[in-house]
Scaffold this motif. Sequence first.
Motif, PDB file in Angstrom:
ATOM      1  N   ARG A 361       0.833  -1.212   0.000  1.00 15.37           N
ATOM      2  CA  ARG A 361       0.000   0.000   0.000  1.00 15.37           C
ATOM      3  C   ARG A 361       0.863   1.257   0.000  1.00 15.37           C
ATOM      4  O   ARG A 361       0.584   2.227  -0.715  1.00 15.37           O
ATOM      5  CB  ARG A 361      -0.933  -0.015   1.209  1.00 15.37           C
ATOM      6  N   ILE A 362       1.920   1.251   0.798  1.00 19.61           N
ATOM      7  CA  ILE A 362       2.810   2.420   0.880  1.00 19.61           C
ATOM      8  C   ILE A 362       3.452   2.703  -0.480  1.00 19.61           C
ATOM      9  O   ILE A 362       3.509   3.849  -0.933  1.00 19.61           O
ATOM     10  CB  ILE A 362       3.892   2.203   1.958  1.00 19.61           C
ATOM     11  N   ILE A 363       3.932   1.650  -1.147  1.00 15.77           N
ATOM     12  CA  ILE A 363       4.616   1.822  -2.433  1.00 15.77           C
ATOM     13  C   ILE A 363       3.637   2.157  -3.553  1.00 15.77           C
ATOM     14  O   ILE A 363       3.863   3.092  -4.341  1.00 15.77           O
ATOM     15  CB  ILE A 363       5.436   0.555  -2.798  1.00 15.77           C
ATOM     16  N   GLU A 364       2.530   1.426  -3.640  1.00 12.87           N
ATOM     17  CA  GLU A 364       1.646   1.561  -4.795  1.00 12.87           C
ATOM     18  C   GLU A 364       0.609   2.668  -4.658  1.00 12.87           C
ATOM     19  O   GLU A 364       0.253   3.303  -5.652  1.00 12.87           O
ATOM     20  CB  GLU A 364       0.962   0.215  -5.074  1.00 12.87           C
ATOM     21  N   LYS A 368       2.942   5.606  -5.784  1.00 16.43           N
ATOM     22  CA  LYS A 368       2.544   5.326  -7.172  1.00 16.43           C
ATOM     23  C   LYS A 368       3.562   4.431  -7.882  1.00 16.43           C
ATOM     24  O   LYS A 368       3.798   4.563  -9.086  1.00 16.43           O
ATOM     25  CB  LYS A 368       2.350   6.625  -7.968  1.00 16.43           C
ATOM     26  N   GLY A 369       4.171   3.522  -7.131  1.00 17.26           N
ATOM     27  CA  GLY A 369       5.143   2.602  -7.705  1.00 17.26           C
ATOM     28  C   GLY A 369       4.602   1.187  -7.729  1.00 17.26           C
ATOM     29  O   GLY A 369       3.388   0.974  -7.803  1.00 17.26           O
ATOM     30  N   LYS A 370       5.493   0.218  -7.640  1.00 22.29           N
ATOM     31  CA  LYS A 370       5.095  -1.189  -7.650  1.00 22.29           C
ATOM     32  C   LYS A 370       5.933  -1.974  -6.642  1.00 22.29           C
ATOM     33  O   LYS A 370       7.105  -1.675  -6.441  1.00 22.29           O
ATOM     34  CB  LYS A 370       5.279  -1.807  -9.040  1.00 22.29           C
ATOM     35  N   LEU A 371       5.290  -2.963  -6.043  1.00 23.60           N
ATOM     36  CA  LEU A 371       5.990  -3.896  -5.161  1.00 23.60           C
ATOM     37  C   LEU A 371       5.448  -5.289  -5.460  1.00 23.60           C
ATOM     38  O   LEU A 371       4.231  -5.517  -5.373  1.00 23.60           O
ATOM     39  CB  LEU A 371       5.761  -3.544  -3.686  1.00 23.60           C
ATOM     40  N   PHE A 372       6.315  -6.206  -5.833  1.00 23.45           N
ATOM     41  CA  PHE A 372       5.858  -7.552  -6.166  1.00 23.45           C
ATOM     42  C   PHE A 372       6.987  -8.559  -5.944  1.00 23.45           C
ATOM     43  O   PHE A 372       8.162  -8.184  -5.811  1.00 23.45           O
ATOM     44  CB  PHE A 372       5.362  -7.620  -7.610  1.00 23.45           C
ATOM     45  N   LEU A 373       6.583  -9.821  -5.894  1.00 24.79           N
ATOM     46  CA  LEU A 373       7.556 -10.914  -5.773  1.00 24.79           C
ATOM     47  C   LEU A 373       8.043 -11.238  -7.180  1.00 24.79           C
ATOM     48  O   LEU A 373       7.305 -11.796  -7.992  1.00 24.79           O
ATOM     49  CB  LEU A 373       6.903 -12.136  -5.122  1.00 24.79           C
ATOM     50  N   LYS A 374       9.295 -10.884  -7.451  1.00 24.61           N
ATOM     51  CA  LYS A 374       9.839 -11.072  -8.803  1.00 24.61           C
ATOM     52  C   LYS A 374      10.078 -12.548  -9.088  1.00 24.61           C
ATOM     53  O   LYS A 374       9.672 -13.069 -10.127  1.00 24.61           O
ATOM     54  CB  LYS A 374      11.137 -10.278  -8.951  1.00 24.61           C
ATOM     55  N   GLU A 375      10.763 -13.220  -8.190  1.00 23.66           N
ATOM     56  CA  GLU A 375      11.027 -14.650  -8.358  1.00 23.66           C
ATOM     57  C   GLU A 375      11.315 -15.293  -7.015  1.00 23.66           C
ATOM     58  O   GLU A 375      11.728 -14.617  -6.072  1.00 23.66           O
ATOM     59  CB  GLU A 375      12.197 -14.878  -9.318  1.00 23.66           C
ATOM     60  N   SER A 376      11.102 -16.602  -6.956  1.00 26.09           N
ATOM     61  CA  SER A 376      11.373 -17.341  -5.723  1.00 26.09           C
ATOM     62  C   SER A 376      11.490 -18.825  -6.043  1.00 26.09           C
ATOM     63  O   SER A 376      10.762 -19.341  -6.894  1.00 26.09           O
ATOM     64  CB  SER A 376      10.259 -17.110  -4.698  1.00 26.09           C
ATOM     65  N   LYS A 377      12.412 -19.473  -5.363  1.00 30.18           N
ATOM     66  CA  LYS A 377      12.591 -20.911  -5.514  1.00 30.18           C
ATOM     67  C   LYS A 377      12.670 -21.540  -4.134  1.00 30.18           C
ATOM     68  O   LYS A 377      13.395 -21.047  -3.261  1.00 30.18           O
ATOM     69  CB  LYS A 377      13.863 -21.222  -6.310  1.00 30.18           C
ATOM     70  N   ILE A 386      11.011  -3.562  -5.832  1.00 28.24           N
ATOM     71  CA  ILE A 386      10.348  -2.268  -5.621  1.00 28.24           C
ATOM     72  C   ILE A 386      10.651  -1.395  -6.834  1.00 28.24           C
ATOM     73  O   ILE A 386      11.816  -1.261  -7.228  1.00 28.24           O
ATOM     74  CB  ILE A 386      10.859  -1.564  -4.347  1.00 28.24           C
ATOM     75  N   VAL A 387       9.627  -0.827  -7.417  1.00 27.07           N
ATOM     76  CA  VAL A 387       9.799   0.101  -8.537  1.00 27.07           C
ATOM     77  C   VAL A 387       9.321   1.477  -8.079  1.00 27.07           C
ATOM     78  O   VAL A 387       8.150   1.651  -7.734  1.00 27.07           O
ATOM     79  CB  VAL A 387       9.007  -0.351  -9.783  1.00 27.07           C
ATOM     80  N   LEU A 388      10.242   2.448  -8.065  1.00 23.70           N
ATOM     81  CA  LEU A 388       9.928   3.815  -7.651  1.00 23.70           C
ATOM     82  C   LEU A 388      10.044   4.758  -8.843  1.00 23.70           C
ATOM     83  O   LEU A 388      10.815   4.503  -9.776  1.00 23.70           O
ATOM     84  CB  LEU A 388      10.885   4.279  -6.554  1.00 23.70           C
TER      85      LEU A 388
END
Length: 392
Positions: A361-364, A368-377, A386-388
């Motif tokens: 919520r803080i980031i997006e 107005k950015g993005k926060l997501f799980l890019k990859e995981s194994k 985090i995209v700012l």
Amino acid sequence: MLKATNIKRFLILIAIASALSILYYTNVIVKNLELRERQIANLYAKSIEYIATSPGTSEFTFIFDQIILAIDFPVVVTDRDRNPLFYRNIEIDTTLPQKQREKILRKEIEKMEKTFEPIKITYADTLILNYVFYGNSKLVEQLKILPYVILFAGGLFILIGYLSFSYIKKTEQSNIWVGLARETAHQLGTPLSSMFGWLEILRARIDNGEDITDVIHEIENDLNKLNKITQRFSKIGSKPEFVEEKVANIINSVVRYFEKRIPQTGKKITITIKGDTEAKAFVNPELFEWVIENLLKNALDAIENSEGKIEFKIQQKKDQVIVDVIDTGKGINMKYRKDIFRPGYTTKKRGWGLGLSLSKRIIEVYHKGKLFLKESKIGKGSTFRIVLRKKV
């Protein structure tokens, strides 16, 4: 809240429009079928009239096979005094007495006359010989009921959907409030427990006459931490101020704070900051620091072994600053990549699943950015991105 209300109104309008469309379309079909049945009834009446006014005709077989048998709606033919002569497509027990059958037919005639005007069979267009009463076929009657069945089913579906949606929203809100209360306790508990630890060290050093400058400095850091926590919560729900900051500086301040306290957990974790350490973005320092802290805590919790690595990788792309948080923890199944940001969702035994939800919520919402799980194994680790934006 306003957006959710608008969505509900939009869905209700769609439901109403769909219901009216179904009613209109079904009504058109029913009218067309009624017109067709009247045309057949007229043809039937004309056929009887033709037989009555043409003695010796040999067309009975054609009329019976092509017209009478083709009729699928109820028909009653009467004499000029409306006494039933014969009928078709009306279910009457043939074992009943004649008078009782006539009584049933007269009731059917009354119902038919309320729906359709009877067709007159005349001789030379003047003398009335018979009447043809007819009603709707079973297909037409079913089509008349169909819109109401659809509306009932649709209304029931909407009601169940609305109640389910309300229940989910209430549960989610309850999880948020409970999680927020626990997050507050957790946020306050970390520096407070640290301060109690420093207090014990301080007492021991005073008793031994040792230098206490570094201990006082760490206590001051914890007090500053408490002050930051109050600032963070005060900014939730209000419009935060943004300043251009070096992202690496904010990350470094969080890392330094944790590096002093990681040894207390019994783990040996190496935390590094790599990439473009000069990259700047417009952020709210207190809120962005909170995000970094949550991601760092998650990374530390994910590392179940005694040793591990956490890496912050910073890079610039056009008008964006990208921060990857990479850990060597237990990993996350990628099918849960969206669920982990849902309030109340957690894989921790003692977690309450609010940190990532707040961070997103803080980031997006705020940045107005993005926060997501890019990859995981599984067993290898995870990478959160985090995209700012460089400019607000």
